[in-house]
Design an enzyme around this catalytic site. Structure first.
Site, PDB file in Angstrom:
ATOM      1  N   ASN A   1       0.862  -1.180   0.000  1.00 47.33           N
ATOM      2  CA  ASN A   1       0.000   0.000   0.000  1.00 47.33           C
ATOM      3  C   ASN A   1       0.902   1.235   0.000  1.00 47.33           C
ATOM      4  O   ASN A   1       1.476   1.577   1.027  1.00 47.33           O
ATOM      5  CB  ASN A   1      -0.894  -0.043   1.257  1.00 47.33           C
ATOM      6  CG  ASN A   1      -1.730   1.212   1.407  1.00 47.33           C
ATOM      7  OD1 ASN A   1      -1.829   2.024   0.486  1.00 47.33           O
ATOM      8  ND2 ASN A   1      -2.338   1.369   2.577  1.00 47.33           N
TER       9      ASN A   1
ATOM     10  N   LYS B   1       0.098   4.262  -0.344  1.00 49.09           N
ATOM     11  CA  LYS B   1      -0.550   5.452   0.224  1.00 49.09           C
ATOM     12  C   LYS B   1      -0.294   6.658  -0.682  1.00 49.09           C
ATOM     13  O   LYS B   1      -0.261   6.519  -1.893  1.00 49.09           O
ATOM     14  CB  LYS B   1      -0.073   5.683   1.669  1.00 49.09           C
ATOM     15  CG  LYS B   1      -0.228   4.421   2.523  1.00 49.09           C
ATOM     16  CD  LYS B   1      -0.059   4.653   3.985  1.00 49.09           C
ATOM     17  CE  LYS B   1      -0.247   3.331   4.721  1.00 49.09           C
ATOM     18  NZ  LYS B   1      -0.194   3.452   6.174  1.00 49.09           N
TER      19      LYS B   1
ATOM     20  N   HIS C   1      -9.596   1.133   4.497  1.00 45.32           N
ATOM     21  CA  HIS C   1      -8.349   1.292   5.252  1.00 45.32           C
ATOM     22  C   HIS C   1      -8.613   2.217   6.446  1.00 45.32           C
ATOM     23  O   HIS C   1      -9.421   3.144   6.356  1.00 45.32           O
ATOM     24  CB  HIS C   1      -7.261   1.885   4.339  1.00 45.32           C
ATOM     25  CG  HIS C   1      -5.912   1.866   4.990  1.00 45.32           C
ATOM     26  ND1 HIS C   1      -5.520   2.828   5.888  1.00 45.32           N
ATOM     27  CD2 HIS C   1      -4.882   0.984   4.902  1.00 45.32           C
ATOM     28  CE1 HIS C   1      -4.295   2.533   6.318  1.00 45.32           C
ATOM     29  NE2 HIS C   1      -3.894   1.429   5.732  1.00 45.32           N
TER      30      HIS C   1
ATOM     31  N   GLU D   1      -7.075   4.621   7.612  1.00 42.75           N
ATOM     32  CA  GLU D   1      -6.891   6.060   7.342  1.00 42.75           C
ATOM     33  C   GLU D   1      -8.127   6.638   6.664  1.00 42.75           C
ATOM     34  O   GLU D   1      -8.464   7.810   6.869  1.00 42.75           O
ATOM     35  CB  GLU D   1      -5.623   6.268   6.498  1.00 42.75           C
ATOM     36  CG  GLU D   1      -4.365   6.088   7.351  1.00 42.75           C
ATOM     37  CD  GLU D   1      -3.170   5.512   6.614  1.00 42.75           C
ATOM     38  OE1 GLU D   1      -3.136   5.546   5.369  1.00 42.75           O
ATOM     39  OE2 GLU D   1      -2.252   5.018   7.297  1.00 42.75           O
TER      40      GLU D   1
ATOM     41  N   GLU E   1      -5.647  -5.130  10.315  1.00 46.41           N
ATOM     42  CA  GLU E   1      -4.625  -4.126  10.611  1.00 46.41           C
ATOM     43  C   GLU E   1      -4.973  -3.422  11.920  1.00 46.41           C
ATOM     44  O   GLU E   1      -5.794  -2.500  11.930  1.00 46.41           O
ATOM     45  CB  GLU E   1      -4.567  -3.081   9.492  1.00 46.41           C
ATOM     46  CG  GLU E   1      -4.255  -3.664   8.131  1.00 46.41           C
ATOM     47  CD  GLU E   1      -3.656  -2.617   7.206  1.00 46.41           C
ATOM     48  OE1 GLU E   1      -2.536  -2.851   6.722  1.00 46.41           O
ATOM     49  OE2 GLU E   1      -4.287  -1.572   6.969  1.00 46.41           O
TER      50      GLU E   1
ATOM     51  N   GLY F   1       2.083   2.168  10.844  1.00 47.59           N
ATOM     52  CA  GLY F   1       3.025   3.273  10.724  1.00 47.59           C
ATOM     53  C   GLY F   1       3.687   3.669  12.038  1.00 47.59           C
ATOM     54  O   GLY F   1       4.341   4.697  12.137  1.00 47.59           O
TER      55      GLY F   1
ATOM     56  N   SER G   1       3.073  -2.185  10.362  1.00 48.55           N
ATOM     57  CA  SER G   1       4.513  -2.234  10.625  1.00 48.55           C
ATOM     58  C   SER G   1       5.172  -3.567  10.263  1.00 48.55           C
ATOM     59  O   SER G   1       6.086  -4.024  10.946  1.00 48.55           O
ATOM     60  CB  SER G   1       4.804  -1.868  12.082  1.00 48.55           C
ATOM     61  OG  SER G   1       4.399  -0.537  12.356  1.00 48.55           O
TER      62      SER G   1
ATOM     63  N   GLY H   1       4.823   1.255   4.843  1.00 47.82           N
ATOM     64  CA  GLY H   1       6.163   1.850   4.761  1.00 47.82           C
ATOM     65  C   GLY H   1       7.195   0.975   4.055  1.00 47.82           C
ATOM     66  O   GLY H   1       7.941   1.454   3.187  1.00 47.82           O
TER      67      GLY H   1
HETATM   68  P1  PGA Z   1       2.633   0.257   7.702  1.00 49.98           P
HETATM   69  O1  PGA Z   1       1.188   0.461   7.016  1.00 49.98           O
HETATM   70  O2  PGA Z   1       3.194  -1.025   7.153  1.00 49.98           O
HETATM   71  O3  PGA Z   1       3.420   1.464   7.303  1.00 49.98           O
HETATM   72  O4  PGA Z   1       2.383   0.179   9.175  1.00 49.98           O
HETATM   73  C1  PGA Z   1       0.328  -0.613   6.783  1.00 49.98           C
HETATM   74  C2  PGA Z   1      -0.946  -0.119   6.160  1.00 49.98           C
HETATM   75  O5  PGA Z   1      -1.390   0.994   6.489  1.00 49.98           O
HETATM   76  O6  PGA Z   1      -1.567  -0.806   5.321  1.00 49.98           O
END
Ligand code: PGA
Length: 255
Positions: A15, A17, A101, A103, A172, A178, A217, A239
C-alpha cells in the site's frame, strides 16, 4: 510451518498510500516486478496512487505483479467530481482495490455501511476487494478487539460470501500502522483465527477460501514470524513497500 492442507496462496500487497506518484513510482514498480520474477508460490500486488496507477498497470502487464487501487466510489459513473469507479479502475488495468483502510475510516468518514457498499460495487464489477478491519488502541486496551473486528467483518462478509476467495480481508490493528509497533505473531494469529471462525457463520467454504492478511509495521525482520502463523495468509505492507529491497524480502519471507 503451516499445517498440511492449507490451500491459500500467500498474498503480499504494498500500500503505497500518498507516496510515489511520479517517476519514483515507476521505478519502484519496475524494481518490484524484477525481484518478484523469480519467486513463485506467492501473489504480489502493489497499490500506487491514482496519478500513476494506469501507467504502472500497463507497464506491469505480463509480469507477476498485479495492481490495486486504494479506494473507489461505489457508483459506476455520474456527476461525482473527484471520484473514480470500479469499472474505471478495471479499465485502467487494476485487478484489486483496498477498501476501508483505517486512514479512510479515520480521516474520510468511512463507515461500516460505506465499506459494505464499496465492497459490493467492487465485487459486482469484478474488482477484487482487500477489505481492512482493525481495532484502535483504546479498544484493544478495553478488551474490545474481537467485538470491533466482528462488527467490521459482519458488515461485508455476506457480500464476500457470494464469491468465496475472490475478496481478501486485511487485519490491521490501527495502533500498529506506521508506528513501528507490530502485533506479535500470537496476537495476530488469535485475531486471524477469530476472523476465520466468524466467516464460518457465512459458510465453511468462505472461511477456508478467504485470505486474511496482516498489516501494521510489517518489515523484513518480522515478516517471517507473522507469515508462519496458521491463519496469516499474507501481508498488507505500508512503509516497507516503498523500498524494493524491503518489499522483496517480505515477498520472499512468504514462501
Ligand atoms: P505500515 O502500514 O506497514 O506502514 O504500518 C500498513 C498499512 O497501512 O496498510
Amino acid at each position: 510451518m503451516k499445517a498440511v492442507g492449507t490451500q491459500r496462496t500467500p498474498l503480499i500487497a504494498g500500500n503505497w498510500k500518498m507516496y510515489m506518484g511520479g517517476r519514483a513510482g515507476h521505478e519502484l514498480a519496475r524494481g518490484v516486478a524484477e525481484r518478484a520474477k523469480g519467486v513463485g508460490g506467492v501473489d504480489v500486488v502493489v497499490a500506487p496512487p491514482l496519478t500513476v496507477l494506469a501507467a504502472i498497470a500497463h507497464e506491469l502487464e505480463g509480469s507477476r505483479v498485479q495492481v490495486s487501487a486504494q479506494n473507489l466510489y461505489p457508483k459506476d459513473e455520474g456527476a461525482f467530481t473527484g471520484e473514480v469507479s470500479a469499472p474505471m479502475l478495471l479499465e485502467a488495468g487494476c485487478k484489486w482495490v483496498i477498501i476501508g483502510h483505517s486512514e479512510r475510516r479515520q480521516y474520510f468518514g468511512e463507515t461500516d455501511a460505506s465499506v459494505a457498499e464499496k465492497v459490493a460495487a467492487a465485487q459486482k464489477a469484478g474488482l477484487r476487494p482487500i477489505v481492512c478491519v482493525g481495532e484502535l488502541l483504546p479498544e484493544r486496551e478495553a478488551g474490545k478487539t474481537l467485538e470491533v473486528v466482528y462488527r467490521q467483518v459482519d458488515a461485508f462478509s455476506r457480500i464476500l460470501g457470494d464469491q468465496p476467495g475472490f475478496g481478501v480481508i486485511a487485519y490491521e490493528p490501527v495502533w500498529a500502522i506506521g508506528t513501528g509497533k507490530v502485533a506479535g505473531p500470537e496476537q495476530a494469529q488469535e485475531v486471524h483465527a477469530a476472523i476465520r471462525q466468524r466467516l464460518t457463520g457465512q459458510s465453511a467454504e468462505l472461511a477456508s477460501a478467504t485470505r486474511v492478511l496482516y498489516g501494521g509495521s510489517v518489515k523484513p525482520d518480522n515478516a517471517a514470524g507473522l507469515l508462519a502463523c496458521q491463519d496469516v495468509d499474507g501481508a498488507l505492507v505500508g512503509g516497507a513497500s516503498l523500498k524494493v529491497a524491503d518489499f522483496a524480502a517480505i515477498i520472499e519471507a512468504a514462501v
